[in-house]
Motif scaffolding. Structure first.
Motif, mmCIF file in Angstrom:
data_model
loop_
_atom_site.group_PDB
_atom_site.id
_atom_site.type_symbol
_atom_site.label_atom_id
_atom_site.label_comp_id
_atom_site.label_asym_id
_atom_site.label_seq_id
_atom_site.Cartn_x
_atom_site.Cartn_y
_atom_site.Cartn_z
ATOM 1 N N VAL A 249 0.762 -1.260 -0.149
ATOM 2 C CA VAL A 249 -0.053 0.138 0.080
ATOM 3 C C VAL A 249 0.828 1.316 -0.075
ATOM 4 O O VAL A 249 1.907 1.290 0.866
ATOM 5 N N ARG A 250 0.461 2.252 -0.883
ATOM 6 C CA ARG A 250 1.336 3.359 -1.027
ATOM 7 C C ARG A 250 0.643 4.488 -0.439
ATOM 8 O O ARG A 250 -0.741 4.735 -0.531
ATOM 9 N N LEU A 251 1.065 5.312 0.722
ATOM 10 C CA LEU A 251 0.593 6.262 1.171
ATOM 11 C C LEU A 251 1.084 7.542 1.026
ATOM 12 O O LEU A 251 2.537 7.684 0.914
ATOM 13 N N ARG A 252 0.434 8.689 0.296
ATOM 14 C CA ARG A 252 1.082 9.675 0.107
ATOM 15 C C ARG A 252 0.629 10.906 1.243
ATOM 16 O O ARG A 252 -0.529 11.419 1.274
ATOM 17 N N LEU A 253 1.839 10.881 2.030
ATOM 18 C CA LEU A 253 1.499 11.513 3.257
ATOM 19 C C LEU A 253 1.947 13.268 2.989
ATOM 20 O O LEU A 253 2.909 13.534 2.351
ATOM 21 N N LEU A 254 0.891 14.037 3.394
ATOM 22 C CA LEU A 254 0.753 15.627 3.411
ATOM 23 C C LEU A 254 0.624 15.960 4.652
ATOM 24 O O LEU A 254 -0.384 15.764 5.203
ATOM 25 N N ASN A 255 1.716 16.823 5.217
ATOM 26 C CA ASN A 255 1.397 17.491 6.588
ATOM 27 C C ASN A 255 0.700 18.761 6.147
ATOM 28 O O ASN A 255 1.437 19.802 5.550
ATOM 29 N N ALA A 256 -0.729 19.104 6.238
ATOM 30 C CA ALA A 256 -1.375 20.246 6.030
ATOM 31 C C ALA A 256 -1.543 20.865 7.033
ATOM 32 O O ALA A 256 -2.510 21.741 7.151
ATOM 33 N N ALA A 257 -1.179 20.489 8.272
ATOM 34 C CA ALA A 257 -1.172 21.462 9.608
ATOM 35 C C ALA A 257 -0.602 22.724 9.446
ATOM 36 O O ALA A 257 0.234 22.941 8.736
ATOM 37 N N SER A 258 -1.048 23.794 10.244
ATOM 38 C CA SER A 258 -0.790 25.079 10.214
ATOM 39 C C SER A 258 0.598 25.118 10.880
ATOM 40 O O SER A 258 1.422 26.092 10.843
ATOM 41 N N ALA A 259 0.925 24.321 12.218
ATOM 42 C CA ALA A 259 2.089 24.450 12.922
ATOM 43 C C ALA A 259 2.561 23.289 13.383
ATOM 44 O O ALA A 259 3.641 23.269 14.087
ATOM 45 N N ARG A 260 1.942 22.002 13.412
ATOM 46 C CA ARG A 260 2.425 21.076 13.994
ATOM 47 C C ARG A 260 3.439 20.183 13.286
ATOM 48 O O ARG A 260 3.039 20.029 11.884
#
Length: 505
Positions: A249-260
């Protein structure tokens, strides 16, 4: 005038001492209470909701072959919590937006309408494109107006994203729900899981907190990084699980948090293959059990599932070298269970991740013709707050430069450059770790940290429309940790200020 008896002075001094000691004890107690409450953990909480997968938009083809996408920025409501409707913003819906997808070499246009009550922008984070189409703070779209940027996709396959970029208001616009992925394909990446939403999962990870039914956008005590939530959601889903039917399984991880800042790993320290970073696939997969992503960064990983197992993607505590106090209040002690992958009883067999993925397309340090220094110290870069009418740097099209970025602050920062994908040549004067050897557009710098970044500016030249560089901790960006650069033809005389722009039609 009668003198005050010594006994009265002694009593007054005694009461003042008592009040001072009581006040000090109260302050210590409140500080200790705030320190204890600042630590958050959702480890072990049940996963109750099926993971939403953003709809895949492939657009329509105009007669001239241009691929056209439609995006509307809208306000709405979403029911995240039982019985409570949360006010939200989104693209083509009430929260987040569709995944846009195009192929390298295609001409694309995005027709954007603003139905929001205030002006905003749409920035294509990680995309190489003309400055006039970049969607920075100079390309504001007024309420009721439209904007149609157009460009040719000219970069390797990658996981990119889009989000607002209004000067001084980016954090609030993103936290309300304005974000989505933009996937670029090419003909090189073969042999990897690639069925969108099946064995190739987009994961837009954010942290949130609620006050009643609304998002709570208050910064906590001593939180100098920005707004931190007390739970995570993925693709707008709280406590998500996803049933998978494939071994890989391929996971495309995006950190779309504003600060964390998230350090992702799996429960039980399951290893995975890191196959891509911000700007695309690595030359070879890298075995790992942790990947750290600051706001704006992306990573592509492949994990091998076992029949009938349940595997938890977890965000683990993160030590940024900023001391126990700042670590606690910047979220470094927190733990989140982010997503549960539920494997079917029988899985479709897959062989292995290909040993070679994509040829490197990185700028070379030996081609660098100039060095610049970027000093990060809140709330400025190089001692100056962002000014919309000041160009901070001018670069010549076709040249390569080295930018030395230093965090001279006591808190963490990261650094994002528009338009380019750069190479990390050194971290604290040492060779970069394997996870930083691919194409990058955003990097994290702990307190006292430094990096040497190699950037090639391939244009197109446009002396009147600037690109941005900035800290992508969005509250820091909004407070002025941003600068501007223009790309010009060699020998071009540079205007003293950018061209004012906006979109009223």
């Amino acid at each position: 005038m009668a003198s005050i008896p010594r006994s009265a002075l002694r009593r007054t001094a005694l009461w003042l001492s008592i009040f001072l000691v009581a006040g000090l004890l109260a302050a210590v107690g409140l500080t200790g209470w705030a320190f204890a409450r600042a630590k958050v953990s959702t480890a072990g909480a049940p996963f109750t909701d099926e993971l939403a997968i953003p709809p895949l938009a492939t657009g329509r083809l105009d007669p001239d072959g241009t691929r056209v996408f439609d995006l509307d920025m809208r306000s709405g409501t979403r029911r995240f919590l039982p019985g409570q409707d949360t006010p939200t913003w989104g693209f083509n819906g009430d929260h987040l937006g569709p995944t846009l997808r195009a192929h390298r070499g295609e001409r694309v246009r995005v027709d954007i309408g603003n139905r929001l009550p205030e002006a905003s922008t749409v920035h294509w984070h990680g995309m190489h494109l003309p400055a006039s189409a970049d969607g920075g703070p100079h390309q504001m779209i007024a309420p009721g107006a439209t904007w149609s940027p157009e460009w040719t996709v000219d970069q390797p396959a990658a996981t990119l994203w889009y989000h607002p970029h209004p000067h001084g208001a980016t954090e609030s616009h993103v936290r309300r729900g304005l974000a989505g992925m933009f996937l670029v394909d090419d003909d090189i990446a073969t042999g990897l899981p690639g069925s969108y939403g099946v064995d190739d999962l987009p994961l837009i990870v954010q942290d949130v907190k609620f006050r009643g039914g609304s998002f709570d956008n208050g910064r906590g005590a001593f939180a100098d990084t920005g707004i931190l939530g007390d739970r995570t959601m993925v693709n707008g889903t709280l406590a998500p699980y996803r049933t998978v039917d494939d071994e890989l399984v391929r996971l495309r991880l995006l950190n779309a948090a504003s600060a964390r800042i998230f350090t992702f790993g799996f429960a039980g320290d399951r290893t995975f293959d890191l196959i891509g970073t911000d700007g695309g696939l690595l030359e070879r997969p890298i075995p790992a059990d942790r990947i750290r992503l600051s706001p704006g960064e992306r990573a592509e990983i492949v994990v091998r599932m076992r029949p009938a197992e349940r595997l938890t993607l977890r965000a683990l505590p993160t030590d940024l070298g900023d001391g126990f106090w700042n670590r606690r209040f910047s979220g470094g002690d927190d733990t989140f269970d982010v997503l549960e992958l539920r494997a079917a009883e029988t899985l479709r067999a897959t062989t292995v991740v290909p040993p070679r993925l994509a040829p490197p397309e990185l700028p070379r340090a030996e081609d660098s013709v100039r060095e610049r220094t970027m000093e990060l110290r809140f709330p400025n870069i190089n001692g100056a707050p962002m000014s919309m009418d000041r160009v901070d740097a001018t670069v010549e099209r076709g040249t390569t430069e080295t930018w030395i970025v230093r965090n001279s602050d006591g808190m963490a920062h990261n650094f994002h450059v528009h338009d380019v994908q750069f190479a990390v040549a050194a971290v604290d004067d040492r060779p970069p770790p394997p996870a930083l050897r691919g194409r990058k557009d955003t990097v994290l710098l702990p307190p006292g940290g430094s990096m040497r970044l190699v950037l090639r500016f391939d244009g197109p030249a446009d002396p009147r429309h600037p690109y941005m560089y900035h800290c992508h901790l969005l509250w820091h960006e909004d407070q002025g940790m941003m600068g501007q650069f223009t790309v010009v033809e060699p020998g071009t005389r540079v205007p003293s200020a950018p061209m004012p722009s906006g979109h009223e039609h």
